[in-house]
Design a protein around this motif. Sequence first.
Motif, PDB file in Angstrom:
ATOM      1  N   LEU B  15      36.029  30.115  37.251  1.00  0.00           N
ATOM      2  CA  LEU B  15      34.932  30.974  37.667  1.00  0.00           C
ATOM      3  C   LEU B  15      34.107  30.277  38.738  1.00  0.00           C
ATOM      4  N   ILE B  16      34.009  30.897  39.897  1.00  0.00           N
ATOM      5  CA  ILE B  16      33.155  30.368  40.965  1.00  0.00           C
ATOM      6  C   ILE B  16      31.721  30.855  40.751  1.00  0.00           C
ATOM      7  N   CYS B  17      31.571  32.147  40.473  1.00  0.00           N
ATOM      8  CA  CYS B  17      30.250  32.696  40.142  1.00  0.00           C
ATOM      9  C   CYS B  17      30.222  32.908  38.634  1.00  0.00           C
ATOM     10  N   ARG B  18      29.452  32.049  37.952  1.00  0.00           N
ATOM     11  CA  ARG B  18      29.422  32.126  36.488  1.00  0.00           C
ATOM     12  C   ARG B  18      28.613  33.325  36.017  1.00  0.00           C
ATOM     13  N   LEU B  24      38.036  32.261  41.247  1.00  0.00           N
ATOM     14  CA  LEU B  24      38.534  31.745  42.526  1.00  0.00           C
ATOM     15  C   LEU B  24      39.497  32.753  43.167  1.00  0.00           C
ATOM     16  N   ALA B  25      40.368  33.320  42.325  1.00  0.00           N
ATOM     17  CA  ALA B  25      41.341  34.293  42.855  1.00  0.00           C
ATOM     18  C   ALA B  25      40.623  35.495  43.469  1.00  0.00           C
ATOM     19  N   ASP B  26      39.538  35.954  42.820  1.00  0.00           N
ATOM     20  CA  ASP B  26      38.777  37.102  43.353  1.00  0.00           C
ATOM     21  C   ASP B  26      38.188  36.767  44.720  1.00  0.00           C
ATOM     22  N   ILE B  27      37.623  35.554  44.816  1.00  0.00           N
ATOM     23  CA  ILE B  27      36.980  35.152  46.076  1.00  0.00           C
ATOM     24  C   ILE B  27      38.036  35.058  47.179  1.00  0.00           C
ATOM     25  N   GLU B  28      39.168  34.410  46.853  1.00  0.00           N
ATOM     26  CA  GLU B  28      40.216  34.235  47.870  1.00  0.00           C
ATOM     27  C   GLU B  28      40.776  35.585  48.335  1.00  0.00           C
ATOM     28  N   ALA B  29      40.899  36.507  47.371  1.00  0.00           N
ATOM     29  CA  ALA B  29      41.414  37.835  47.740  1.00  0.00           C
ATOM     30  C   ALA B  29      40.443  38.524  48.703  1.00  0.00           C
ATOM     31  N   ALA B  30      39.152  38.369  48.442  1.00  0.00           N
ATOM     32  CA  ALA B  30      38.150  38.999  49.324  1.00  0.00           C
ATOM     33  C   ALA B  30      38.212  38.385  50.718  1.00  0.00           C
ATOM     34  N   ILE B  31      38.331  37.061  50.779  1.00  0.00           N
ATOM     35  CA  ILE B  31      38.412  36.384  52.087  1.00  0.00           C
ATOM     36  C   ILE B  31      39.643  36.890  52.849  1.00  0.00           C
ATOM     37  N   ASP B  32      40.759  36.975  52.138  1.00  0.00           N
ATOM     38  CA  ASP B  32      41.997  37.433  52.779  1.00  0.00           C
ATOM     39  C   ASP B  32      41.901  38.889  53.242  1.00  0.00           C
TER      40      ASP B  32
END
Lengths: 398, 99
Positions: B15-18, B24-32
């Motif tokens: 979890l990046i945002c607790r 992390l996967a959610d954040i990376e998907a958004a960046i992509d």
Amino acid sequence: MISRQSFDAVILGAGIIGLASAYYLGLRGKKVLVLEAGGFGHGSSGACDDMILLQSKKPGINLQLSFKSLELYRQMVRDWADEELDFLNLGGMILIQTPEELTIMEEFVQQQRDNGLDVTILDKKEMKKYQPFVSDQFIASTYSSIDSQVSPFAVMRGYLRRIKQVGGLIRFYTPVKGIKRGSSGTWAVETRSGETVSSEVVVNAAGAWAGNIGHMVGEYIPITPKKGQLVITEKVPPVGKTNLWSARYMVTKLRPDLVQAEGSGNGIGLSFSFTRTGDGNYLIGSTREKAGYVKENSYEALQAVIRQAVDFIPTLRQVHFIRTIAGFRPATEDGLFILGEHADSPGFFTAAGHEGDGIALAPITGKILSEMVCGDSLGEELTQLSPNRFQPKEKIHG
Amino acid sequence: MDKEPAEEVKEKEVLICRCEEVSLADIEAAIDEGFITVDDVKRRTRAGMGLCQGRTCGKQVALLISKRTGIPLEQLLPSTARSPVRPEKMGIFEGEPDA
């Protein structure tokens, strides 16, 4: 870099109105480019509440189009199975404080019922069944089961993905510098970074900034920003069964002259709106201020919005607030939004000026815009929304 | 040393945002998907919309955007800061003089 030079339509603004317009144009097979000065949801569509409120609409074209828009939202929920849109149909109630307000609201409700909206007035006892936490100062309320809500961010992201799927392009952080009409009748849109694209059609969906875009082509578009400040709470269990507004919200929206005449220390246009998001936070509003384009939140508004909320729903004094937001509601002189082609600038369309109704009216605005661009034959009633209804105060040279 | 596939999966679930439980996967998907500022990632994923308002995750989101896109970290502005500085009970204004 924009990877192609010519488009069927360039849409200026990637708020919910611009994205809805691009989406529906894309469905009609148009090659679209969306240019946005800021980022995703940076403007008013990302700093508002989430309501699809039918009760607040004046009987007439706004109410009729809201019914159609709600139907398009319901269709989106069915068709976009892979998006979580946080669409909820919780119903809505307008809280009534005084006998005078009750008289005004009874009349308004009757007009709405005559126009096909299912809405009733509840007495205090009935109101309390839905809203046990509301303070005793309220003597009655309205109730409509049809009022709904949706996440603006989720809707915008859904439009974005689908615009790209049909080959549309979207460029964020790409403000426009100038728009010129070429000899062949097409428009040349120049970005501040120096790129120029040509397009048959330009759609001005710049919300509170639509007047600036109009100025680039010499068109007078009287839209002014009205600042709305909101407070966001932590996630809490439901406080009451429906979303809430105050009758004053209606009066502020429908009869701003009355509120100004009243004075009552309400220089910030304070009224009450209370809506629970799909995530469980409450969005509490709001103000309607003439503050130019100053986007900061003010302590005065924060204090006034929160005090009012605690006064109306005392249990909220225990709830934490975690964030404040401010957005510019693009307001027109006559309370109707602007949708149509400018007579003196063929191919230049404006879709803006929805003030507080942008989320509710976005799908139908985009759909009608696409029909106008494609030259479909449309109802006569839409001329009420035409940008040509305004008389310029002075001639503008683009 | 290369990680075992199982460990890799777990890393993506970090979890990046607790506050809002954004992985992390959610954040990376958004960046992509093209959301490449801290504000844009926030509006797409809700990372930074919770109780701490991104005080914990904001810098990590910026770092992830930088790493994945090559945008220099110093060019990534933090998310817009707004009141309140920390969560506060709404009763706090009772009895306070008008602003």
